[in-house]
Design an enzyme around this catalytic site. Structure first.
Site, mmCIF file in Angstrom:
data_model
loop_
_atom_site.group_PDB
_atom_site.id
_atom_site.type_symbol
_atom_site.label_atom_id
_atom_site.label_comp_id
_atom_site.label_asym_id
_atom_site.label_seq_id
_atom_site.Cartn_x
_atom_site.Cartn_y
_atom_site.Cartn_z
ATOM 1 N N LYS C 82 0.858 -1.184 0.000
ATOM 2 C CA LYS C 82 0.000 0.000 0.000
ATOM 3 C C LYS C 82 0.895 1.235 0.000
ATOM 4 O O LYS C 82 1.943 1.246 0.673
ATOM 5 C CB LYS C 82 -0.885 -0.035 1.252
ATOM 6 C CG LYS C 82 -1.931 1.048 1.354
ATOM 7 C CD LYS C 82 -2.772 0.861 2.623
ATOM 8 C CE LYS C 82 -3.899 1.867 2.734
ATOM 9 N NZ LYS C 82 -4.728 1.628 3.952
ATOM 10 N N SER C 157 -9.728 1.521 3.023
ATOM 11 C CA SER C 157 -8.840 2.297 2.183
ATOM 12 C C SER C 157 -7.779 1.466 1.442
ATOM 13 O O SER C 157 -7.206 1.961 0.468
ATOM 14 C CB SER C 157 -8.124 3.339 3.037
ATOM 15 O OG SER C 157 -7.244 2.719 3.949
ATOM 16 N N SER C 181 -9.875 -0.863 7.171
ATOM 17 C CA SER C 181 -9.268 -0.609 5.859
ATOM 18 C C SER C 181 -8.536 -1.786 5.232
ATOM 19 O O SER C 181 -8.175 -1.729 4.066
ATOM 20 C CB SER C 181 -8.308 0.575 5.950
ATOM 21 O OG SER C 181 -9.019 1.779 5.871
#
Lengths: 471, 96, 491
Positions: C82, C157, C181
Site C-alpha cells: 500500500k 482504504s 481498511s
C-alpha cells in the site's frame, strides 16, 4: 497605597543529554544548519518518537533535588500549532499529567531564608530556529534550521511565592546552581540552555486575591530578570495609581531600552488542542527507579554552604561564593586537604584563580603549596602570585619553579644578621635617631635590608632582627 | 447540533485550510450532520469511566542516550519545496 | 496443479518454486509485470509500478541464488505495498496530492521486513487519501475498481492492495487498517485480510492516519499466505514505542489446527438492525456452519456498546488525524502552493490545494473536537466510550474464543454511490471499527458470493495477541467453502 508584587517564574532548562529527547540526533549546540537532523526530528511522514531514558533520569533527579513528588504515571501530550520551526506542527510536551508535582527550594533573602514552592516539572522538546532573511536583496523570506528541534527541555514552574525582584533573582540563581550541580543542565544562559519567563502581578498590601498578571519573556541573564521585574512592578503600580487597569498580556523585555513592551497580539487566540500523544505510551516511573536515582544526588548548594562554613570555619559569604560552583568548591576542598593551614586563605586563593580552576589549568596542589609556603614564610605574597602565573604559563610544578626562580625568602635570622649589621653600620645617623625615639625609622631599615637582600628576605623576620639589634 | 458559519471559518483557520465561501457553507452542513450523529454518545453516562488513549497500554519504552547521526543532511533537504543553502526557506511571516 | 497459471499460484507456492528453482524470480516477476500491464489500466490498483526496479531486484535474487544465498522465505517473490509505507527513494504518496512528489529517505519497518524476507517490490498500491475512505475513491490518483465487477468499488482504504491481490497482480500485499481498511476491501474483493493486534506490527514509516488505531497487516489469497506473511512482518521494533515486545508465534502452523471445541461467539448486536443485507447474513451463516460442522461450539455474546462505536471512531480518528496531518505544511517536503505572499497564506493554500475533500472534512471535525471548550464533550467523551467498548470485548472473550460477524453490511457498492453522503459511507465500516477501538485482531475470510457474483467476507475477531485463533478458525472456513481465489477478470 502600598503595593505588593506577586512573582512566579517558569524556567526552561535544556537537559545535558548527548542525543535529542525523541531521536538519536546530537543535541549539541552550534552545528551547521540542519546538520543535527533526521526524519524523526524534521517531522517526516510515518516516523515515530522514542523517549531518551537519560532525559527522564535527569528530570527525576531534578524532582528529587527540589523535593518534588515524582509521579508514577505521567503522559506526553501534543501541543498543536503551526510554525515553520515546529516540523510536526505539534510540540510533544507534558500537560495534564506532568512527571513531578509539588516541590520547593529554599533561598536566602534580606529577611532570612525563604521557601519557594515548585508547582510542577515537566519534559518537552525544543523547537527549531528561524533566521529572518534580510541580507538577500529583495528577498522576503525566513530560513528554518531544525537542529534544535527535539532537544530535550525541562520546564520548572514555581508557585507565585516571590514578592520582590531580589527574591526572583535569588530563586533563579539557586535553581540554576542546583541544576548545574546535578549535571542535568549546563546552565548557559546566552546559548539558551537556561531560560526564564516570569508572571508578575501587583496587589494592595494585605489583599488576598491576586491582581491581573503579565507574562514577561526574553530575559537572558539573572540581572535582566531582576531589572525586568523591577520595571514591570513599577509600571503596574503606576498604572493602577493612575486609575488604569493591568491587562493580561505577554510583554517582552527590551534590555537596551530597559523597558517591557507588550507583544503584538495574534489574531486568533491560542488554542493548542492538547491531547495525549498516541505515539508515546504513558511514562511509568517505579518507586525503585526514583530510589536508585536518589542515591546519585550530590550535596546541593544549600547543604554545601552550611557544611563549608561549619567544617572549615570560613565565613558564610565565602562559602556561598565557593558553593556557587561545584567545581570550585571541590577544588577548594581538595586544596584544603593537601594543606590545612588557614582555610580562609585557601578560599581566597581559589576564588582569585577561579578562571584557571574552571579551565583545568590549575591543580589543587599548586594552591595548597602556594598557601603553605606563604604561611610558613618561605615565599612572599608577591612571589606566590608570580609563581602561580608561571605554573599557568609553563605547566611546571609550583615548588620546582620556586626553587628555579630563587624566590624563596630568607627567613633564617642568623643569615640576616650579617645584612642587618652592614646596614646599621652604614647608617649611624638614622640608628641614633631611632634610638632617640624616632621608631618610625624602622621601615626605613626594613627597606634597606630588603634592597640589600634583593627582595629575598622575609620582612617579618627582618623586623624582628632589627628590633633586637636596635633595642 | 448546528455548527455556525463563523465556527467553520475559525476551525479552518486553526487547521490552516483556506476555505472558499461556497465550501464553508457546504462544510457547515456536512459537519453539522456528523456532529449531530456523534452527539448520540451523550446518552451514555461516563462519569466514572477512565478514558482510553491507547489500545494496548504498557509503559513507554526507552532509548539509550546514544548519538547516531542520520548522516545524510542532503536527503533531509532534498524534498524541500524551497531552500537556501542548507536552510528550508519559507515566505515571510506576516502577523495579521 | 501444473496447469495453474503462474500468477494464480499462492504466495507460499511461488516462494517454494523459486526456492526449488522451478522458476526464476525474473520469470515470476516478468509474468506479474505483464499481468499488471494488461489489467491495471482497468483496475488501477497501483499508483506506482516499478518494472525496472522489480526486474533488477529479481535478477539480483536469481544471481544470489545461483551462488547459494537466499535472502529469506520470500526470496524472489513479487509483492506490492500500500502506498502508505515509506519506501526509500521510491515516491510514497499516501494517495494524496500533498505528497505527490515525496521520496522518503528511509524505509518503513514493514518495507524493510518484506525486502529482508527476499520479496521483490512490484509497486505501490492505490488507496484512499491518507487511508480516509471505504472505497478508494478519495485517492488523488483516481479510484481503484473491483476486479469482480469494474463498475464497483473495491472497498477501502486498502482497496488497491485488495484489488491487486484479487486480480493476481501480485502474490500478496501489505495494507493498513484503522477502522476496517484491510478487512472491508478484503471482504469486497474476495481475499483474506488481517488486522493484527495493535502493537503487533511496527508502525515505523507507515504514514499515520490515527495513531492509536492504525495497524499494518497482510492481504493475500489464502489464509496460509496471510498467516505466513504476518509472521514475517510482525515483531518488536524499537523505533515504534507502541510496538509490543512479545514473541511471534508460528501463525502458519495455526492454520491447520482443528477447531473442535473452539467457542465461536455471535455478538447479537452485529446481527440486529436493518443495515445487514440478507445475502451477507446467509453467507456468514454458511461460515458458521463450516465451523460447527468441524466441532466448534456456538455461544451468543453481547457487545452492548456496539451502536456507539461509529461515533466514537469518528471523533477519535479525525482528532488524531488533524494533528498527524498538520505536518503537511509545505515547508520541508511535499506540495507547496505557489504565489503566496506570506507564511500563513502559503500554509493554508498548500493544505487546501494538497488535500482532498474527505481529508479536509476529517481535519475539520478533528480540529473542532479537540478545540477549546469542546474537548470534554467530544474527544474526551469518545475516549471514555472507547473504554466501554474495550470492556465489552473483554467480557465477550470470557465466554468465546473467537467472534464471528459479517465484515461489511453489503457486498461492493457502485462507484459514486456513496460519495455524496459521508455518513452513509462511514456506515460501511460499522462491523470493523469496534475491533480497532479495542485494539484486538481481526480477519476477513471469503465465505460466499452474492447473487450477482460479488464476494462476501466473514469477520473473525479474537482477544489481544490471539491471532493464531483467527488463523485456525479462518483456515477451517476456507477448507470447507470452496473459493475461486482469483477474480474472473481477463486482460
Amino acid at each position: 497605597m502600598a503595593f505588593e508584587a506577586v512573582i512566579g517564574l517558569e524556567v526552561h532548562a535544556q537537559l545535558s543529554t548527548r542525543s535529542k529527547i525523541f531521536c538519536a540526533c546530537s543535541a549539541a549546540f552550534g552545528a551547521s544548519p540542519n546538520e543535527n537532523t533526521c526524519p524523526v526530528c524534521t517531522g517526516m511522514p510515518g516516523v515515530l518518537p522514542v523517549l531518551n531514558r537519560r532525559a527522564v533520569e535527569y528530570t527525576i533527579r531534578t524532582a528529587i533535588a527540589t523535593s518534588s513528588t515524582v509521579q508514577r504515571r505521567s503522559v506526553f501530550a501534543r501541543k498543536n500549532y503551526f510554525y515553520p520551526d515546529l516540523p510536526k506542527a505539534y510540540q510533544i510536551s507534558q500537560y495534564e499529567l506532568p512527571i513531578a508535582l509539588g516541590g520547593h527550594i529554599d533561598i536566602e533573602t534580606g529577611n532570612g531564608p525563604k521557601r519557594i514552592g515548585i508547582t510542577r516539572i515537566h519534559m518537552e522538546e525544543d523547537a527549531g530556529k528561524l533566521v529572518h532573511e534580510g541580507e538577500f536583496a529583495g528577498a522576503q523570506a525566513s530560513l528554518a534550521d531544525l537542529n534544535r528541534c527535539s532537544v530535550p527541555l525541562m520546564e520548572i514552574v514555581s508557585e507565585p511565592d516571590m514578592r520582590t525582584p531580589e527574591e526572583g533573582g535569588a530563586y533563579l540563581r539557586r535553581l540554576h546552581d542546583i541544576l548545574v550541580y546535578l549535571g542535568v543542565c549546563d546552565g548557559n544562559m546566552e546559548e539558551g540552555s537556561f531560560r526564564c519567563d516570569a508572571n508578575v502581578s501587583v496587589r494592595p498590601a494585605g489583599q488576598e486575591s491576586f491582581g491581573t498578571k503579565a507574562e514577561l519573556k526574553n530575559m537572558n541573564s539573572f540581572r535582566n530578570v531582576e531589572k525586568a521585574l523591577e520595571y514591570e512592578i513599577r509600571r503596574q503600580i503606576e498604572r493602577i495609581e493612575d486609575g488604569g487597569k493591568v491587562v493580561q498580556e505577554t510583554r517582552l523585555w527590551d534590555a537596551n531600552a530597559g523597558v517591557t513592551v507588550a507583544m503584538r497580539r495574534k489574531e486568533e487566540a491560542h488554542d493548542y488542542r492538547y491531547f495525549p500523544d498516541p505515539d508515546l505510551l504513558p511514562l511509568i516511573v517505579d518507586e525503585s527507579w526514583v530510589e536508585e536515582l536518589r542515591k546519585t544526588i550530590p550535596e546541593l548548594p544549600a547543604e554545601k554552604i552550611a557544611r563549608l562554613e561549619r567544617q572549615y570555619g570560613i565565613p558564610r559569604y565565602d562559602a556561598g561564593i565557593l558553593a556557587a560552583d561545584r567545581a570550585l568548591a571541590d577544588f577548594f576542598e581538595a586544596s584544603a586537604a593537601i594543606y590545612g593551614g588557614n582555610p580562609k586563605t585557601t578560599a581566597n586563593e581559589c576564588v582569585h584563580w577561579k578562571d584557571a580552576v574552571f579551565s583545568g589549568a590549575l591543580s589543587p596542589e599548586t594552591i595548597a603549596h602556594a598557601v603553605e609556603d606563604r604561611e610558613r614564610g618561605t615565599i612572599s605574597a608577591t612571589a606566590s602570585k608570580k609563581l602561580v602565573e608561571l605554573v599557568l604559563s609553563t605547566g611546571k610544578p609550583f615548588r620546582t619553579l620556586r626553587d628555579e626562580q630563587g624566590l624563596t625568602q630568607v627567613s633564617d635570622a642568623s643569615a640576616l644578621d650579617v645584612i642587618v649589621e652592614k646596614i646599621l653600620a652604614a647608617s649611624p645617623k638614622e640608628v641614633e635617631s631611632y634610638r632617640g625615639g624616632k621608631v618610625g625609622l624602622l621601615s626605613f631599615f626594613v627597606g634597606q635590608v630588603m634592597r640589600e637582600s634583593r627582595g629575598k628576605a622575609n620582612p617579618k623576620v627582618v623586623q624582628e632582627v632589627l628590633k633586637r639589634k636596635l633595642g | 447540533m448546528a455548527i455556525t458559519r463563523e465556527e467553520v471559518l475559525h476551525v479552518a483557520r486553526l487547521a490552516r485550510l483556506s476555505l472558499p465561501e461556497a465550501e464553508a457553507d457546504r462544510l457547515r452542513v456536512q459537519l453539522s450532520a456528523i456532529l449531530d450523529y456523534v452527539k448520540q454518545l451523550d446518552r451514555l453516562d461516563t462519569r466514572d469511566v477512565v478514558p482510553t488513549s491507547h489500545a494496548v497500554e504498557t509503559g513507554t519504552p526507552f532509548r539509550d542516550d546514544v548519538v547516531q547521526p542520520f548522516g545524510d543532511k542532503e536527503a533531509i533537504l532534498a524534498n524541500a519545496p524551497d531552500r537556501h543553502n542548507d536552510f528550508f526557506r519559507v515566505p515571510r511571516i506576516i502577523e495579521d | 496443479m501444473a496447469n495453474v497459471p503462474v500468477h494464480e499460484w499462492t504466495l507460499l507456492e511461488a516462494a517454494r518454486k523459486v526456492r526449488e528453482k522451478e522458476i526464476s524470480s525474473r520469470e515470476l516477476t516478468g509474468a506479474l509485470l505483464s499481468r499488471i500491464e494488461s489489467l491495471d489500466p482497468k483496475v488501477h490498483a497501483y499508483i506506482t509500478v516499478l518494472p525496472e526496479a522489480a526486474m533488477a531486484q529479481a535478477a539480483a535474487c536469481d544471481g544470489e541464488q545461483a551462488k547459494g544465498t537466499v535472502r529469506g522465505p520470500l526470496h524472489g517473490v513479487p509483492v506490492g505495498l500500500k502506498d502508505i509505507f515509506c519506501t526509500r527513494g521510491v515516491r510514497t504518496t499516501c494517495g494524496s496530492g500533498i505528497l505527490g512528489n515525496f521520496e522518503p529517505p528511509y524505509d518503513a519497518c514493514v518495507t524493510g521486513k518484506v525486502l529482508a524476507a527476499g520479496a521483490v517490490l512490484l509497486g505501490k498500491h492505490n488507496m484512499d487519501e491518507f487511508a480516509m475512505g471505504s472505497s478508494t475513491e478519495t485517492s488523488r490518483f483516481g479510484p481503484t475498481r473491483n476486479p469482480w465487477d469494474l463498475s464497483r468499488i473495491p472497498g477501502g482504504s486498502s482497496g488497491g492492495t485488495a484489488a491487486a491481490v484479487a486480480a493476481a497482480m501480485c502474490f500478496a500485499g501489505v495494507g493498513t487498517d484503522t477502522g476496517g481498511s484491510i478487512r472491508q476491501p478484503a471482504s469486497l474483493c474476495g481475499v483474506v485480510g488481517v488486522k493484527p493486534t495493535y502493537g503487533r506490527v511496527s508502525r515505523y514509516g507507515m504514514i499515520a492516519f490515527a495513531s492509536s488505531l492504525d495497524q499494518a497487516g497482510p492481504i493475500a489469497r489464502t489464509v496460509a499466505d496471510a498467516a505466513a506473511l504476518l509472521g514475517w512482518i510482525a515483531g518488536y521494533d524499537r523505533r515504534d514505542s507502541t510496538c509490543v515486545d512479545t514473541p511471534v508465534p508460528d501463525y502458519l502452523a495455526a492454520v491447520q489446527r482443528p477447531v473442535k471445541g473452539l467457542r465461536v461467539g455471535l455478538p447479537k448486536e452485529y446481527y440486529e438492525g436493518d443495515g445487514l443485507s440478507r445475502e451477507v447474513r446467509a453467507a456468514v451463516e454458511k461460515a458458521l456452519k463450516a465451523l460447527t460442522d468441524q466441532g466448534a461450539a456456538v455461544v451468543e455474546v453481547s457487545l452492548p456498546h456496539t451502536s456507539f462505536a461509529l461515533s466514537t471512531y469518528y471523533l477519535i480518528a479525525p482528532a488524531e488525524a488533524s494533528s498527524n496531518l498538520a505536518r503537511y505544511d509545505g515547508v520541508r517536503y511535499g506540495y507547496r502552493a505557489g504565489g503566496a505572499t506570506g507564511l500563513i497564506e502559503m500554509m493554508s493554500r498548500t493544505r487546501a490545494e494538497g488535500f482532498g475533500e474527505e481529508v479536509k472534512r476529517r481535519i475539520m471535525i478533528g480540529t473542532y473536537a479537540l478545540s477549546a471548550g469542546y474537548y470534554d464533550a467530544f474527544y474526551g467523551k469518545a475516549q471514555k466510550v472507547r473504554t466501554l467498548i474495550r470492556a465489552d470485548f473483554a467480557r465477550a472473550f470470557e465466554a468465546a474464543d473467537v467472534l464471528l460477524t459479517p465484515t461489511a453490511p453489503t457486498p461492493a457498492f457502485r462507484l459514486g454511490e456513496k460519495t455524496g453522503d459521508p455518513l452513509t459511507m462511514y456506515l460501511s465500516d460499522i462491523y470493523t471499527i469496534p475491533c480497532n477501538l479495542a485494539g484486538i485482531p481481526g480477519i476477513s475470510v471469503p465465505c460466499g458470493l452474492s447473487g450477482s457474483g460479488l464476494p462476501i467476507g466473514a469477520q473473525l475477531l479474537s482477544n489481544h495477541f490471539r491471532e493464531e485463533t483467527l488463523f485456525t478458525a479462518a483456515g477451517a472456513i476456507e477448507r470447507v467453502l470452496p473459493w475461486p481465489r482469483v477474480a474472473p477478470l481477463e486482460g
